[in-house]
Design an enzyme around this catalytic site. Structure first.
Site, PDB file in Angstrom:
ATOM      1  N   THR A  43       0.632   4.019 -10.218  1.00 27.99           N
ATOM      2  CA  THR A  43       0.415   5.118  -9.274  1.00 27.99           C
ATOM      3  C   THR A  43       1.422   6.239  -9.495  1.00 27.99           C
ATOM      4  OG1 THR A  43       0.611   5.695  -6.926  1.00 27.99           O
ATOM      5  CG2 THR A  43       1.811   3.756  -7.618  1.00 27.99           C
ATOM      6  N   ASP A  44       1.033   7.442  -9.120  1.00 26.06           N
ATOM      7  CA  ASP A  44       1.961   8.580  -9.220  1.00 26.06           C
ATOM      8  C   ASP A  44       3.131   8.433  -8.236  1.00 26.06           C
ATOM      9  OD1 ASP A  44       0.563   9.076  -6.849  1.00 26.06           O
ATOM     10  OD2 ASP A  44      -0.008  11.129  -7.365  1.00 26.06           O
ATOM     11  N   GLU A  45       2.968   7.531  -7.229  1.00 31.07           N
ATOM     12  CA  GLU A  45       4.037   7.387  -6.228  1.00 31.07           C
ATOM     13  C   GLU A  45       5.326   6.852  -6.826  1.00 31.07           C
ATOM     14  OE1 GLU A  45       3.161   5.830  -2.414  1.00 31.07           O
ATOM     15  OE2 GLU A  45       1.166   6.696  -2.361  1.00 31.07           O
ATOM     16  N   TYR A  84       6.225   0.012  -1.036  1.00 29.72           N
ATOM     17  CA  TYR A  84       5.040  -0.050  -1.904  1.00 29.72           C
ATOM     18  C   TYR A  84       5.339   0.560  -3.265  1.00 29.72           C
ATOM     19  CZ  TYR A  84       0.773   1.696  -4.097  1.00 29.72           C
ATOM     20  OH  TYR A  84      -0.199   2.020  -5.029  1.00 29.72           O
ATOM     21  N   LYS A 112       5.528  -1.066  -7.105  1.00 19.17           N
ATOM     22  CA  LYS A 112       4.707  -0.622  -8.250  1.00 19.17           C
ATOM     23  C   LYS A 112       5.606  -0.171  -9.401  1.00 19.17           C
ATOM     24  CE  LYS A 112       0.721  -0.210  -8.395  1.00 19.17           C
ATOM     25  NZ  LYS A 112      -0.340  -1.164  -8.807  1.00 19.17           N
TER      26      LYS A 112
HETATM   27  P1  NAD Z   1      -7.230  -2.076  -2.460  1.00 18.15           P
HETATM   28  O1  NAD Z   1      -6.167  -2.413  -1.481  1.00 18.15           O
HETATM   29  O2  NAD Z   1      -8.486  -1.450  -1.990  1.00 18.15           O
HETATM   30  O3  NAD Z   1      -7.647  -3.405  -3.260  1.00 18.15           O
HETATM   31  C1  NAD Z   1      -6.723  -4.338  -3.723  1.00 18.15           C
HETATM   32  C2  NAD Z   1      -7.484  -5.585  -4.155  1.00 18.15           C
HETATM   33  O4  NAD Z   1      -6.531  -6.522  -4.675  1.00 18.15           O
HETATM   34  C3  NAD Z   1      -8.227  -6.284  -3.017  1.00 18.15           C
HETATM   35  O5  NAD Z   1      -9.528  -6.638  -3.431  1.00 18.15           O
HETATM   36  C4  NAD Z   1      -7.374  -7.515  -2.743  1.00 18.15           C
HETATM   37  O6  NAD Z   1      -8.133  -8.624  -2.248  1.00 18.15           O
HETATM   38  C5  NAD Z   1      -6.802  -7.802  -4.118  1.00 18.15           C
HETATM   39  N1  NAD Z   1      -5.549  -8.559  -4.070  1.00 18.15           N
HETATM   40  C6  NAD Z   1      -4.455  -8.296  -3.306  1.00 18.15           C
HETATM   41  N2  NAD Z   1      -3.511  -9.229  -3.518  1.00 18.15           N
HETATM   42  C7  NAD Z   1      -4.000 -10.081  -4.446  1.00 18.15           C
HETATM   43  C8  NAD Z   1      -3.488 -11.238  -5.080  1.00 18.15           C
HETATM   44  N3  NAD Z   1      -2.263 -11.709  -4.796  1.00 18.15           N
HETATM   45  N4  NAD Z   1      -4.259 -11.858  -5.999  1.00 18.15           N
HETATM   46  C9  NAD Z   1      -5.501 -11.413  -6.292  1.00 18.15           C
HETATM   47  N5  NAD Z   1      -6.041 -10.313  -5.706  1.00 18.15           N
HETATM   48  C10 NAD Z   1      -5.305  -9.674  -4.789  1.00 18.15           C
HETATM   49  O7  NAD Z   1      -6.517  -1.191  -3.548  1.00 18.15           O
HETATM   50  P2  NAD Z   1      -7.062   0.091  -4.351  1.00 18.15           P
HETATM   51  O8  NAD Z   1      -6.887   1.290  -3.519  1.00 18.15           O
HETATM   52  O9  NAD Z   1      -8.385  -0.240  -4.918  1.00 18.15           O
HETATM   53  O10 NAD Z   1      -5.962   0.154  -5.514  1.00 18.15           O
HETATM   54  C11 NAD Z   1      -6.139  -0.589  -6.715  1.00 18.15           C
HETATM   55  C12 NAD Z   1      -4.936  -0.368  -7.604  1.00 18.15           C
HETATM   56  O11 NAD Z   1      -4.802   1.007  -7.894  1.00 18.15           O
HETATM   57  C13 NAD Z   1      -3.609  -0.804  -6.974  1.00 18.15           C
HETATM   58  O12 NAD Z   1      -2.827  -1.404  -7.984  1.00 18.15           O
HETATM   59  C14 NAD Z   1      -2.994   0.502  -6.492  1.00 18.15           C
HETATM   60  O13 NAD Z   1      -1.583   0.408  -6.497  1.00 18.15           O
HETATM   61  C15 NAD Z   1      -3.502   1.472  -7.542  1.00 18.15           C
HETATM   62  N6  NAD Z   1      -3.668   2.876  -7.113  1.00 18.15           N
HETATM   63  C16 NAD Z   1      -4.415   3.175  -6.009  1.00 18.15           C
HETATM   64  C17 NAD Z   1      -4.614   4.525  -5.679  1.00 18.15           C
HETATM   65  C18 NAD Z   1      -5.460   4.918  -4.477  1.00 18.15           C
HETATM   66  O14 NAD Z   1      -5.512   6.094  -4.163  1.00 18.15           O
HETATM   67  N7  NAD Z   1      -6.131   4.004  -3.812  1.00 18.15           N
HETATM   68  C19 NAD Z   1      -4.050   5.535  -6.463  1.00 18.15           C
HETATM   69  C20 NAD Z   1      -3.262   5.176  -7.561  1.00 18.15           C
HETATM   70  C21 NAD Z   1      -3.103   3.847  -7.892  1.00 18.15           C
HETATM   71  O1  DAU Z   2      -0.758   8.612  -4.740  1.00 17.19           O
HETATM   72  C1  DAU Z   2      -1.429   7.419  -4.994  1.00 17.19           C
HETATM   73  C2  DAU Z   2      -1.361   6.537  -3.774  1.00 17.19           C
HETATM   74  O2  DAU Z   2      -2.261   7.086  -2.816  1.00 17.19           O
HETATM   75  C3  DAU Z   2      -1.712   5.087  -4.064  1.00 17.19           C
HETATM   76  O3  DAU Z   2      -0.754   4.547  -4.938  1.00 17.19           O
HETATM   77  C4  DAU Z   2      -1.775   4.262  -2.777  1.00 17.19           C
HETATM   78  O4  DAU Z   2      -2.222   2.954  -3.066  1.00 17.19           O
HETATM   79  C5  DAU Z   2      -2.744   4.928  -1.825  1.00 17.19           C
HETATM   80  O5  DAU Z   2      -2.753   4.232  -0.594  1.00 17.19           O
HETATM   81  C6  DAU Z   2      -2.362   6.393  -1.598  1.00 17.19           C
HETATM   82  O6  DAU Z   2      -1.107   6.485  -0.871  1.00 17.19           O
HETATM   83  P1  DAU Z   2      -0.907   7.592   0.274  1.00 17.19           P
HETATM   84  O7  DAU Z   2       0.157   7.145   1.170  1.00 17.19           O
HETATM   85  O8  DAU Z   2      -0.826   8.948  -0.309  1.00 17.19           O
HETATM   86  O9  DAU Z   2      -2.364   7.471   0.979  1.00 17.19           O
HETATM   87  P2  DAU Z   2      -2.813   7.412   2.522  1.00 17.19           P
HETATM   88  O10 DAU Z   2      -4.305   7.512   2.515  1.00 17.19           O
HETATM   89  O11 DAU Z   2      -2.189   6.288   3.245  1.00 17.19           O
HETATM   90  O12 DAU Z   2      -2.223   8.761   3.085  1.00 17.19           O
HETATM   91  C7  DAU Z   2      -2.557  10.008   2.518  1.00 17.19           C
HETATM   92  C8  DAU Z   2      -1.776  11.065   3.273  1.00 17.19           C
HETATM   93  O13 DAU Z   2      -2.291  11.154   4.614  1.00 17.19           O
HETATM   94  C9  DAU Z   2      -0.311  10.747   3.413  1.00 17.19           C
HETATM   95  O14 DAU Z   2       0.433  11.960   3.339  1.00 17.19           O
HETATM   96  C10 DAU Z   2      -0.187  10.146   4.814  1.00 17.19           C
HETATM   97  C11 DAU Z   2      -1.269  10.879   5.572  1.00 17.19           C
HETATM   98  N1  DAU Z   2      -1.907  10.122   6.678  1.00 17.19           N
HETATM   99  C12 DAU Z   2      -2.397   8.890   6.400  1.00 17.19           C
HETATM  100  C13 DAU Z   2      -2.981   8.138   7.373  1.00 17.19           C
HETATM  101  C14 DAU Z   2      -3.542   6.764   7.071  1.00 17.19           C
HETATM  102  C15 DAU Z   2      -1.999  10.667   7.950  1.00 17.19           C
HETATM  103  O15 DAU Z   2      -1.569  11.814   8.189  1.00 17.19           O
HETATM  104  N2  DAU Z   2      -2.598   9.925   8.922  1.00 17.19           N
HETATM  105  C16 DAU Z   2      -3.070   8.673   8.712  1.00 17.19           C
HETATM  106  O16 DAU Z   2      -3.591   8.032   9.646  1.00 17.19           O
END
Ligand code: NAD
Ligand code: DAU
Length: 353
Positions: free
Chosen positions: A141-143, A166, A170
């Site tokens: 992730t970019d985080e 988190y 990562k």
């Molecule tokens: P998500 O939370 O929707 O899904 C995570 C999945 O992993 C779930 O199906 C969960 O059951 C499974 N899981 C969790 N713990 C596990 C374990 N111990 N063993 C096996 N499976 C397990 O997550 P997402 O948003 O789909 O993100 C997927 C990946 O992409 C993550 O690695 C996250 O860090 C990365 N990522 C997400 C975003 C985003 O915006 N959502 C952006 C950048 C990177």
């Molecule tokens: O940048 C990539 C990341 O994006 C991934 O690595 C993470 O897995 C993914 O969860 C996401 O993280 P963020 O913290 O950016 O996403 P989130 O949707 O939780 O929040 C997006 C923005 O919105 C953040 O600035 C917090 C804000 N927010 C979020 C929630 C849930 C609110 O203002 N209110 C809310 O209720």
């Protein structure tokens, strides 16, 4: 790529990737989806592929060494795409430990299995030769880069500087992946992606949460002043980028993936209210997230120029389709919000669970 292990394939991005890969690469022989089905895993995301003969679902934990070992031995994977993680920043503030065990130790378990099964001489600690065509891809992730000020972009050279439990987990996992490449020569890639949006995202994340609340005329909780910026990428563009890295990425390289699409949170919230024809009075400013990163923005020059990937979605089109998807799938949202999706495994797999 013929036999692929996808971890976390029942989550948001993982399930989109499973469907994308099976559709885009019909020659795939087998795709094994290893997912523990935590609260974030939902097999209803995978209804389209559950009867595909190339698809196998295994409920299990990536930290379970014996299970991971057995799967590598049984299926002889040539590719691993590792999505499984605890992914929600707010949860990591309340309960950091599971982020470290799943995201860091889980990654190391997979790396160990890949090393042992792919190395031509597994018992020779000096050997760096691997089976032809194998690849391990870490979805990061970019985080991990921390937060930006008003200007600048994250490049692959930006120092790692995570701010939440988190992102620290990562970043730690990325360091372990890097070490397995440096020390053992394991053919790996790391992708670092910005915020994804699209179908099947769990409604704890900004866009699906606000959509759900707006639809139900509930308050929309905006953290702090709502001026934090994220760089939004449609999940299908992310899936295409991952496939591009699998097929063209140089082993050992990191690739940033972003949509060139920076938006302040409040802008997104207003857009959702507009699209659903709901009043701005639903916006409720709440206490800010501790350690809240102010701005993320990706420089995607490396992947676009070196590998030829580019995002296809405009934000307008992507958001329009996403909002429509949630409106068209009230049952999916209902099952998630009510917790009914958790029964799906028992209903579908009860006889063999
Ligand atoms: P998500 O939370 O929707 O899904 C995570 C999945 O992993 C779930 O199906 C969960 O059951 C499974 N899981 C969790 N713990 C596990 C374990 N111990 N063993 C096996 N499976 C397990 O997550 P997402 O948003 O789909 O993100 C997927 C990946 O992409 C993550 O690695 C996250 O860090 C990365 N990522 C997400 C975003 C985003 O915006 N959502 C952006 C950048 C990177
Ligand atoms: O940048 C990539 C990341 O994006 C991934 O690595 C993470 O897995 C993914 O969860 C996401 O993280 P963020 O913290 O950016 O996403 P989130 O949707 O939780 O929040 C997006 C923005 O919105 C953040 O600035 C917090 C804000 N927010 C979020 C929630 C849930 C609110 O203002 N209110 C809310 O209720």
């Amino acid at each position: 790529m013929k036999t692929i292990l996808v971890t976390g394939g029942a989550g948001f991005i993982g399930s989109n990737f499973v469907k994308y890969l099976l559709a885009e690469r019909p020659e795939t022989e087998l795709l094994v989806n290893l997912d523990a089905l935590t609260y974030a895993g939902n097999l209803e995301n995978l209804l389209e592929v559950q009867n595909d003969p190339r698809y196998v679902f295994v409920r299990g934990d990536i930290r379970d060494r014996a299970l991971v070992e057995e799967l590598f031995a049984r299926y002889r994977f040539d590719t691993v795409v590792h999505f499984a993680a605890e992914s929600h920043v707010d949860r990591s503030i309340v309960e950091p430990e599971i982020f470290l065990t799943t995201n860091v130790i889980g990654t190391q378990v997979l790396l160990d299995a890949a090393k042992r099964h792919w190395k031509l001489e597994p018992d020779n600690k000096y050997s760096r030769e691997y089976r032809e065509g194998v690849r391990y891809l870490q979805v990061s992730t970019d985080e991990v880069y921390g937060a930006l000020g008003k200007t600048g972009l994250f490049t692959e050279q930006t120092p790692i500087s995570p701010n939440s439990p988190y992102s620290a987990s990562k970043a730690s996992a990325d360091m372990v992946v890097r070490a397995y490449h440096q020390t053992f020569g394991l053919p790996v890639n790391i992708t670092r992606c910005s915020n994804n949006y699209g179908p099947n995202q769990f409604p704890e994340k900004l866009i699906p949460l606000m959509l759900h609340n707006a639809r139900n005329r509930k308050a929309l909780p905006v953290y702090g002043d709502g001026m934090q910026i994220r760089d939004w990428l449609h999940v299908k563009d992310h899936c295409a980028a991952i496939l591009t890295v699998l097929e063209k990425g140089v082993p050992g390289e990191v690739y940033n993936i972003g949509g060139n699409n920076e938006r302040a949170n409040i802008e997104i919230v207003r857009l959702i209210l507009q699209e659903l024809d709901r009043p701005e009075s639903l916006i409720t400013y709440v206490q800010d997230r501790p350690g809240h990163d102010r701005r993320y923005a990706i420089d995607n020059t490396k992947i676009t120029t070196q590998l030829g990937w580019a995002p296809a979605y405009t934000f307008q089109q992507g958001m329009h389709e996403t909002i429509q998807w949630y409106l068209d799938h009230p049952q999916w949202v209902e099952h998630v919000v009510s917790g009914d999706y958790l029964d799906y495994y028992a209903r579908m797999y009860g006889h063999q669970a």
